[in-house]
Design a protein around this motif. Structure first.
Motif, PDB file in Angstrom:
ATOM      1  N   HIS A   2     -31.472 102.443  -7.098  1.00 15.38           N
ATOM      2  CA  HIS A   2     -31.177 102.912  -8.459  1.00 15.38           C
ATOM      3  C   HIS A   2     -32.321 102.572  -9.404  1.00 15.38           C
ATOM      4  O   HIS A   2     -33.111 101.671  -9.150  1.00 15.38           O
ATOM      5  CB  HIS A   2     -29.866 102.319  -8.977  1.00 15.38           C
ATOM      6  CG  HIS A   2     -29.906 100.846  -9.212  1.00 15.38           C
ATOM      7  ND1 HIS A   2     -29.523 100.284 -10.389  1.00 15.38           N
ATOM      8  CD2 HIS A   2     -30.295  99.815  -8.425  1.00 15.38           C
ATOM      9  CE1 HIS A   2     -29.657  98.961 -10.330  1.00 15.38           C
ATOM     10  NE2 HIS A   2     -30.126  98.663  -9.143  1.00 15.38           N
ATOM     11  N   ALA A   3     -32.388 103.316 -10.498  1.00 15.71           N
ATOM     12  CA  ALA A   3     -33.418 103.094 -11.514  1.00 15.71           C
ATOM     13  C   ALA A   3     -33.010 101.931 -12.415  1.00 15.71           C
ATOM     14  O   ALA A   3     -31.843 101.785 -12.764  1.00 15.71           O
ATOM     15  CB  ALA A   3     -33.607 104.353 -12.348  1.00 15.71           C
ATOM     16  N   VAL A   4     -34.010 101.132 -12.781  1.00 18.93           N
ATOM     17  CA  VAL A   4     -33.803 100.014 -13.703  1.00 18.93           C
ATOM     18  C   VAL A   4     -34.831 100.159 -14.815  1.00 18.93           C
ATOM     19  O   VAL A   4     -36.023 100.327 -14.549  1.00 18.93           O
ATOM     20  CB  VAL A   4     -33.980  98.666 -12.978  1.00 18.93           C
ATOM     21  CG1 VAL A   4     -33.854  97.510 -13.954  1.00 18.93           C
ATOM     22  CG2 VAL A   4     -32.976  98.530 -11.845  1.00 18.93           C
ATOM     23  N   VAL A   5     -34.367 100.101 -16.057  1.00 20.76           N
ATOM     24  CA  VAL A   5     -35.241 100.289 -17.218  1.00 20.76           C
ATOM     25  C   VAL A   5     -35.499  98.950 -17.899  1.00 20.76           C
ATOM     26  O   VAL A   5     -34.573  98.198 -18.197  1.00 20.76           O
ATOM     27  CB  VAL A   5     -34.607 101.263 -18.233  1.00 20.76           C
ATOM     28  CG1 VAL A   5     -35.494 101.423 -19.459  1.00 20.76           C
ATOM     29  CG2 VAL A   5     -34.331 102.611 -17.580  1.00 20.76           C
ATOM     30  N   ASN A   6     -36.781  98.670 -18.169  1.00 25.81           N
ATOM     31  CA  ASN A   6     -37.155  97.497 -18.949  1.00 25.81           C
ATOM     32  C   ASN A   6     -37.059  97.915 -20.418  1.00 25.81           C
ATOM     33  O   ASN A   6     -37.931  98.612 -20.939  1.00 25.81           O
ATOM     34  CB  ASN A   6     -38.578  97.061 -18.602  1.00 25.81           C
ATOM     35  CG  ASN A   6     -39.017  95.837 -19.372  1.00 25.81           C
ATOM     36  OD1 ASN A   6     -38.521  95.551 -20.460  1.00 25.81           O
ATOM     37  ND2 ASN A   6     -39.966  95.112 -18.829  1.00 25.81           N
ATOM     38  N   ARG A   7     -35.987  97.525 -21.071  1.00 28.08           N
ATOM     39  CA  ARG A   7     -35.724  97.930 -22.455  1.00 28.08           C
ATOM     40  C   ARG A   7     -36.770  97.423 -23.430  1.00 28.08           C
ATOM     41  O   ARG A   7     -36.959  97.993 -24.497  1.00 28.08           O
ATOM     42  CB  ARG A   7     -34.345  97.443 -22.887  1.00 28.08           C
ATOM     43  CG  ARG A   7     -33.229  98.095 -22.121  1.00 28.08           C
ATOM     44  CD  ARG A   7     -31.894  97.552 -22.563  1.00 28.08           C
ATOM     45  NE  ARG A   7     -30.816  98.108 -21.762  1.00 28.08           N
ATOM     46  CZ  ARG A   7     -29.553  97.833 -21.954  1.00 28.08           C
ATOM     47  NH1 ARG A   7     -29.186  96.996 -22.925  1.00 28.08           N
ATOM     48  NH2 ARG A   7     -28.628  98.379 -21.185  1.00 28.08           N
ATOM     49  N   ASP A   8     -37.467  96.346 -23.074  1.00 27.14           N
ATOM     50  CA  ASP A   8     -38.473  95.782 -23.970  1.00 27.14           C
ATOM     51  C   ASP A   8     -39.700  96.675 -24.111  1.00 27.14           C
ATOM     52  O   ASP A   8     -40.389  96.621 -25.134  1.00 27.14           O
ATOM     53  CB  ASP A   8     -38.912  94.398 -23.494  1.00 27.14           C
ATOM     54  CG  ASP A   8     -37.797  93.376 -23.589  1.00 27.14           C
ATOM     55  OD1 ASP A   8     -36.910  93.533 -24.451  1.00 27.14           O
ATOM     56  OD2 ASP A   8     -37.812  92.410 -22.802  1.00 27.14           O
ATOM     57  N   MET A  31     -30.284 110.179 -16.429  1.00 28.28           N
ATOM     58  CA  MET A  31     -30.889 109.356 -17.477  1.00 28.28           C
ATOM     59  C   MET A  31     -30.421 109.822 -18.843  1.00 28.28           C
ATOM     60  O   MET A  31     -30.233 111.013 -19.087  1.00 28.28           O
ATOM     61  CB  MET A  31     -32.417 109.432 -17.398  1.00 28.28           C
ATOM     62  CG  MET A  31     -32.986 108.864 -16.119  1.00 28.28           C
ATOM     63  SD  MET A  31     -32.594 107.128 -15.815  1.00 28.28           S
ATOM     64  CE  MET A  31     -33.658 106.330 -16.989  1.00 28.28           C
ATOM     65  N   GLN A  32     -30.238 108.862 -19.734  1.00 27.27           N
ATOM     66  CA  GLN A  32     -29.851 109.160 -21.108  1.00 27.27           C
ATOM     67  C   GLN A  32     -30.578 108.204 -22.040  1.00 27.27           C
ATOM     68  O   GLN A  32     -30.980 107.126 -21.629  1.00 27.27           O
ATOM     69  CB  GLN A  32     -28.342 109.035 -21.288  1.00 27.27           C
ATOM     70  CG  GLN A  32     -27.796 107.663 -20.948  1.00 27.27           C
ATOM     71  CD  GLN A  32     -26.268 107.623 -20.954  1.00 27.27           C
ATOM     72  OE1 GLN A  32     -25.613 108.625 -21.137  1.00 27.27           O
ATOM     73  NE2 GLN A  32     -25.725 106.446 -20.746  1.00 27.27           N
ATOM     74  N   ALA A  64     -34.008 104.132 -22.677  1.00 27.53           N
ATOM     75  CA  ALA A  64     -33.391 104.947 -21.634  1.00 27.53           C
ATOM     76  C   ALA A  64     -32.435 104.090 -20.819  1.00 27.53           C
ATOM     77  O   ALA A  64     -32.628 102.876 -20.679  1.00 27.53           O
ATOM     78  CB  ALA A  64     -34.467 105.518 -20.717  1.00 27.53           C
ATOM     79  N   CYS A  65     -31.410 104.739 -20.296  1.00 24.54           N
ATOM     80  CA  CYS A  65     -30.426 104.036 -19.479  1.00 24.54           C
ATOM     81  C   CYS A  65     -29.907 105.003 -18.415  1.00 24.54           C
ATOM     82  O   CYS A  65     -29.476 106.106 -18.741  1.00 24.54           O
ATOM     83  CB  CYS A  65     -29.284 103.554 -20.362  1.00 24.54           C
ATOM     84  SG  CYS A  65     -28.046 102.595 -19.476  1.00 24.54           S
ATOM     85  N   PRO A  66     -29.948 104.584 -17.135  1.00 28.93           N
ATOM     86  CA  PRO A  66     -29.417 105.456 -16.090  1.00 28.93           C
ATOM     87  C   PRO A  66     -27.894 105.394 -16.033  1.00 28.93           C
ATOM     88  O   PRO A  66     -27.294 104.355 -16.289  1.00 28.93           O
ATOM     89  CB  PRO A  66     -30.025 104.884 -14.803  1.00 28.93           C
ATOM     90  CG  PRO A  66     -30.264 103.449 -15.114  1.00 28.93           C
ATOM     91  CD  PRO A  66     -30.571 103.379 -16.588  1.00 28.93           C
ATOM     92  N   VAL A  67     -27.291 106.520 -15.712  1.00 25.98           N
ATOM     93  CA  VAL A  67     -25.853 106.574 -15.456  1.00 25.98           C
ATOM     94  C   VAL A  67     -25.714 106.214 -13.970  1.00 25.98           C
ATOM     95  O   VAL A  67     -26.113 106.994 -13.103  1.00 25.98           O
ATOM     96  CB  VAL A  67     -25.282 107.976 -15.747  1.00 25.98           C
ATOM     97  CG1 VAL A  67     -23.806 108.035 -15.392  1.00 25.98           C
ATOM     98  CG2 VAL A  67     -25.512 108.350 -17.201  1.00 25.98           C
TER      99      VAL A  67
END
Length: 67
Positions: A8-14, A31-32, A39-42
């Motif tokens: 799964h995709a993981v987003v570094n929000r920083d 992705m949203q 961005a945040c994966p569903v």
């Protein structure tokens, strides 16, 4: 509900700049952009294909194996 993909995709929000590139390239529509900030994966839709990570201009996304 079906079984989740092992990756799964993981987003570094920083470092995510919420540009929307990942939303545009995700073939699963997983992705949203949340509150215009990151961005945040569903999770139920993400298959871990890596398209978002490959195209992210901020290199804020990586694909990991689910724990």
């Amino acid at each position: 509900m079906g079984k989740l993909s092992p990756r799964h995709a993981v987003v570094n929000r920083d470092i995510c700049v919420a540009c929307g590139t990942c939303v545009d390239v995700c073939p699963m529509g997983a992705m949203q952009i949340v509150q215009g900030s990151y961005a945040c994966p569903v999770e139920e839709k993400c298959v871990g294909c890596g398209m978002c990570a490959k195209e992210c201009p901020a290199t804020a996304i990586k694909v990991e194996v689910r724990e």
